[in-house]
Motif scaffolding. Structure first.
Motif, PDB file in Angstrom:
ATOM      1  N   GLN A 167      23.065 136.371  89.261  1.00  0.00           N
ATOM      2  CA  GLN A 167      23.890 135.284  88.729  1.00  0.00           C
ATOM      3  C   GLN A 167      23.211 133.920  88.768  1.00  0.00           C
ATOM      4  O   GLN A 167      23.383 133.109  87.856  1.00  0.00           O
ATOM      5  N   VAL A 219      28.347 138.852  85.080  1.00  0.00           N
ATOM      6  CA  VAL A 219      28.489 139.008  86.531  1.00  0.00           C
ATOM      7  C   VAL A 219      29.583 140.029  86.848  1.00  0.00           C
ATOM      8  O   VAL A 219      29.434 140.860  87.743  1.00  0.00           O
ATOM      9  N   ASP A 220      30.679 139.984  86.109  1.00  0.00           N
ATOM     10  CA  ASP A 220      31.802 140.875  86.380  1.00  0.00           C
ATOM     11  C   ASP A 220      31.572 142.318  85.927  1.00  0.00           C
ATOM     12  O   ASP A 220      32.030 143.245  86.589  1.00  0.00           O
ATOM     13  N   PHE A 221      30.898 142.503  84.816  1.00  0.00           N
ATOM     14  CA  PHE A 221      30.833 143.834  84.225  1.00  0.00           C
ATOM     15  C   PHE A 221      29.455 144.496  84.224  1.00  0.00           C
ATOM     16  O   PHE A 221      29.326 145.635  83.798  1.00  0.00           O
ATOM     17  N   TRP A 239      31.345 126.838  88.708  1.00  0.00           N
ATOM     18  CA  TRP A 239      32.772 127.179  88.631  1.00  0.00           C
ATOM     19  C   TRP A 239      33.583 125.921  88.310  1.00  0.00           C
ATOM     20  O   TRP A 239      34.460 125.941  87.447  1.00  0.00           O
ATOM     21  N   ILE A 261      29.723 134.752  83.215  1.00  0.00           N
ATOM     22  CA  ILE A 261      30.784 135.296  84.064  1.00  0.00           C
ATOM     23  C   ILE A 261      31.093 136.734  83.676  1.00  0.00           C
ATOM     24  O   ILE A 261      31.275 137.603  84.542  1.00  0.00           O
ATOM     25  N   ILE A 262      31.131 137.012  82.368  1.00  0.00           N
ATOM     26  CA  ILE A 262      31.346 138.385  81.915  1.00  0.00           C
ATOM     27  C   ILE A 262      30.242 139.290  82.427  1.00  0.00           C
ATOM     28  O   ILE A 262      30.503 140.401  82.905  1.00  0.00           O
ATOM     29  N   PRO A 274      25.954 140.398  89.758  1.00  0.00           N
ATOM     30  CA  PRO A 274      26.092 139.556  90.959  1.00  0.00           C
ATOM     31  C   PRO A 274      24.749 139.175  91.590  1.00  0.00           C
ATOM     32  O   PRO A 274      24.587 138.076  92.100  1.00  0.00           O
TER      33      PRO A 274
END
Length: 115
Positions: free
Chosen positions: A81, A71-73, A4, A68-69, A78
Motif C-alpha cells: 500500500q 488494498v482491499d481486494f 485517509w 483502496i480497492i 496491504p
C-alpha cells in the motif's frame, strides 16, 4: 493515515461542488437570466483557481480510491500500500502539472494582458 484524511476531504469537497453544480444548473429552469448572471460571476481568476483545486481533488480521490480497492481486494495490496500511494502521488503530479498549466493559461494571459 494522511492519505485517509485527504481521501475524506477530497470526497467532501467533491460532494459540495456537485451540490452547488446541481443547484446552479437547476436555476436555468427557474430563470434563464439569473442562470446567465450566476455563470458570469464564475468567470474570474479566483474561480479558475478553485477549478484547478477541484480537478486536483477529484483526480486524487479517484486514484486513491483505486488504491483502496487494490488494498482491499488484492492479496498483495496491504503489503504494497505504501508503494501504491507513492505511485498515485506520482501519477497525480504528472497529470496535474500540465492540466493546471492549461487551465490557468487563459487566466494568466487575461491578467497580464498578453496572448
Amino acid at each position: 493515515m494522511w492519505s485517509w484524511v485527504a481521501h475524506r476531504i477530497t470526497g467532501v469537497l467533491t460532494f459540495f461542488f456537485l451540490f452547488a453544480h446541481v443547484l446552479d444548473t437547476a436555476l436555468v429552469r427557474v430563470s434563464p437570466d439569473s442562470y446567465d448572471k450566476v455563470i458570469e460571476t464564475y468567470k474570474n481568476p479566483f474561480v479558475n483557481l478553485m477549478e484547478v483545486g477541484l480537478v486536483g481533488a477529484v483526480l486524487y480521490h479517484a486514484l486513491n480510491g483505486l488504491r483502496i480497492i487494490a488494498v482491499d481486494f488484492w492479496s498483495k495490496g496491504p503489503r504494497l500500500q505504501r508503494q501504491m500511494l507513492w505511485i498515485i502521488v506520482g501519477v497525480w503530479v504528472v497529470v496535474m502539472v500540465p492540466g493546471a498549466f492549461f487551465m490557468l493559461k487563459h487566466t494568466v494571459e487575461t491578467l497580464t494582458g498578453s496572448k
